[in-house]
Design an enzyme around this catalytic site. Structure first.
Site, PDB file in Angstrom:
ATOM      1  N   ASP A 107       0.859  -1.190   0.000  1.00 25.67           N
ATOM      2  CA  ASP A 107       0.000   0.000   0.000  1.00 25.67           C
ATOM      3  C   ASP A 107       0.894   1.239   0.000  1.00 25.67           C
ATOM      4  O   ASP A 107       1.268   1.731  -1.062  1.00 25.67           O
ATOM      5  CB  ASP A 107      -0.935  -0.082   1.209  1.00 25.67           C
ATOM      6  CG  ASP A 107      -1.892   1.091   1.308  1.00 25.67           C
ATOM      7  OD1 ASP A 107      -1.990   1.871   0.341  1.00 25.67           O
ATOM      8  OD2 ASP A 107      -2.561   1.225   2.345  1.00 25.67           O
ATOM      9  N   LYS A 135      -1.591  -1.858  -4.421  1.00 25.98           N
ATOM     10  CA  LYS A 135      -2.596  -0.813  -4.597  1.00 25.98           C
ATOM     11  C   LYS A 135      -2.041   0.286  -5.477  1.00 25.98           C
ATOM     12  O   LYS A 135      -0.939   0.773  -5.240  1.00 25.98           O
ATOM     13  CB  LYS A 135      -2.936  -0.212  -3.229  1.00 25.98           C
ATOM     14  CG  LYS A 135      -4.361  -0.431  -2.840  1.00 25.98           C
ATOM     15  CD  LYS A 135      -4.679   0.242  -1.547  1.00 25.98           C
ATOM     16  CE  LYS A 135      -5.391  -0.743  -0.664  1.00 25.98           C
ATOM     17  NZ  LYS A 135      -5.842  -0.117   0.585  1.00 25.98           N
ATOM     18  N   ASP A 163      -7.461  -8.753   6.435  1.00 26.02           N
ATOM     19  CA  ASP A 163      -8.478  -8.594   7.473  1.00 26.02           C
ATOM     20  C   ASP A 163      -9.058  -7.191   7.530  1.00 26.02           C
ATOM     21  O   ASP A 163      -8.487  -6.225   7.020  1.00 26.02           O
ATOM     22  CB  ASP A 163      -7.863  -8.867   8.841  1.00 26.02           C
ATOM     23  CG  ASP A 163      -6.943  -7.724   9.290  1.00 26.02           C
ATOM     24  OD1 ASP A 163      -6.039  -7.369   8.509  1.00 26.02           O
ATOM     25  OD2 ASP A 163      -7.148  -7.171  10.385  1.00 26.02           O
ATOM     26  N   ARG A 169     -10.375 -12.883   7.296  1.00 30.07           N
ATOM     27  CA  ARG A 169      -9.175 -13.522   6.713  1.00 30.07           C
ATOM     28  C   ARG A 169      -9.538 -14.844   6.044  1.00 30.07           C
ATOM     29  O   ARG A 169      -8.874 -15.282   5.110  1.00 30.07           O
ATOM     30  CB  ARG A 169      -8.135 -13.790   7.803  1.00 30.07           C
ATOM     31  CG  ARG A 169      -7.563 -12.534   8.437  1.00 30.07           C
ATOM     32  CD  ARG A 169      -6.317 -12.880   9.234  1.00 30.07           C
ATOM     33  NE  ARG A 169      -5.938 -11.837  10.176  1.00 30.07           N
ATOM     34  CZ  ARG A 169      -5.228 -10.767   9.860  1.00 30.07           C
ATOM     35  NH1 ARG A 169      -4.839 -10.581   8.613  1.00 30.07           N
ATOM     36  NH2 ARG A 169      -4.914  -9.866  10.770  1.00 30.07           N
TER      37      ARG A 169
HETATM   38  P1  5GP Z   1       1.944  -0.478   3.705  1.00 33.01           P
HETATM   39  O1  5GP Z   1       2.934  -0.579   4.818  1.00 33.01           O
HETATM   40  O2  5GP Z   1       2.478  -0.845   2.354  1.00 33.01           O
HETATM   41  O3  5GP Z   1       1.216   0.826   3.696  1.00 33.01           O
HETATM   42  O4  5GP Z   1       0.782  -1.462   4.029  1.00 33.01           O
HETATM   43  C1  5GP Z   1       0.937  -2.817   4.035  1.00 33.01           C
HETATM   44  C2  5GP Z   1       0.076  -3.400   5.113  1.00 33.01           C
HETATM   45  O5  5GP Z   1      -1.088  -2.610   5.389  1.00 33.01           O
HETATM   46  C3  5GP Z   1      -0.423  -4.734   4.650  1.00 33.01           C
HETATM   47  O6  5GP Z   1       0.441  -5.753   5.091  1.00 33.01           O
HETATM   48  C4  5GP Z   1      -1.791  -4.821   5.290  1.00 33.01           C
HETATM   49  O7  5GP Z   1      -1.650  -5.388   6.574  1.00 33.01           O
HETATM   50  C5  5GP Z   1      -2.240  -3.395   5.458  1.00 33.01           C
HETATM   51  N1  5GP Z   1      -3.153  -2.974   4.365  1.00 33.01           N
HETATM   52  C6  5GP Z   1      -2.925  -2.019   3.437  1.00 33.01           C
HETATM   53  N2  5GP Z   1      -3.974  -1.903   2.594  1.00 33.01           N
HETATM   54  C7  5GP Z   1      -4.888  -2.820   2.994  1.00 33.01           C
HETATM   55  C8  5GP Z   1      -6.200  -3.196   2.509  1.00 33.01           C
HETATM   56  O8  5GP Z   1      -6.762  -2.703   1.521  1.00 33.01           O
HETATM   57  N3  5GP Z   1      -6.830  -4.184   3.188  1.00 33.01           N
HETATM   58  C9  5GP Z   1      -6.286  -4.794   4.266  1.00 33.01           C
HETATM   59  N4  5GP Z   1      -7.002  -5.745   4.850  1.00 33.01           N
HETATM   60  N5  5GP Z   1      -5.048  -4.476   4.751  1.00 33.01           N
HETATM   61  C10 5GP Z   1      -4.370  -3.496   4.118  1.00 33.01           C
END
Ligand code: 5GP
Ligand code: MG
Length: 182
Positions: A107, A135, A163, A169
């Site tokens: 993300d 994303k 989740d 999950r």
């Molecule tokens: P980042 O550190 O890249 O922003 O986010 C990664 C983590 O955020 C993922 O491992 C997940 O746990 C959570 N996350 C980010 N976007 C989503 C989403 O759309 N749905 C869910 N369930 N978790 C997300």
């Protein structure tokens, strides 16, 4: 559970096909000369990656090990600000090994950046990243992962390991929650 889902983005059959193809690609890359020496260690980031990992590793014929890591995120007042900390030790002695980090979704990239930097300090022989979902956020540069299952729109998704508040999950498909389930 199903009734909380507004829209299914990828059903279980589509996911299975994509994970199989991704596994084949990783298995093929692992056969290259570079990997002939040195142990292969997959490092899944808990908890979101467990379902993906379980399916993915069964497409890898190589001898591999698994060393899990767990990340705790502290959500700030704004939903986008998030501070991360390790909740578990990084598996010891990844030095000289071929490491593939596995996560559910890329993300903001903070999670992968954190784990990547910690593992890099251990001098692995090689380090790659594998995410089931990435994303795509409009007007932001695309983030890098070596292996990507699907590029998805900027929506909050659940299922297949992902989740909301630790629920959903076990949903076999990946979908978008109804606003009233949030
Ligand atoms: P980042 O550190 O890249 O922003 O986010 C990664 C983590 O955020 C993922 O491992 C997940 O746990 C959570 N996350 C980010 N976007 C989503 C989403 O759309 N749905 C869910 N369930 N978790 C997300
Ligand atoms: Mg996660």
């Amino acid at each position: 559970m199903q009734r909380d889902i507004k829209k299914i983005l990828y059903d279980r059959n589509v996911i299975a096909q994509r994970v199989s193809a991704l596994g084949a690609q990783i298995a093929h890359d692992l056969e290259s000369d570079q990997f002939n020496a040195g142990e292969i260690v997959l490092v899944p980031i808990l908890t979101g990656s467990i379902v993906f990992l379980a399916d993915l590793i069964r497409h890898l014929p190589q001898k591999i090990r698994i060393g899990v890591v767990s990340v705790r995120s502290y959500h700030g007042k704004s939903t986008t600000s998030k501070d991360l900390a390790l909740r578990s030790e990084i598996p010891a002695s990844l030095a000289g090994k071929h490491v593939i980090i596995v996560d559910d979704i890329l993300d903001t990239g903070k999670t992968l950046a954190l784990i990547t930097s910690i593992i890099t300090e251990q001098n692995p022989a090689s380090l790659k990243t594998c995410v089931l979902l990435r994303k795509r956020i409009p007007d932001t540069p695309e983030l890098h992962a070596d292996y990507i299952g699907f590029d998805i729109p900027d929506e909050f998704v659940v299922g297949y390991g992902l989740d909301y508040d630790d629920y959903y999950r076990n949903l076999p498909d990946i979908g978008i929650l109804k606003p009233d389930a949030l």
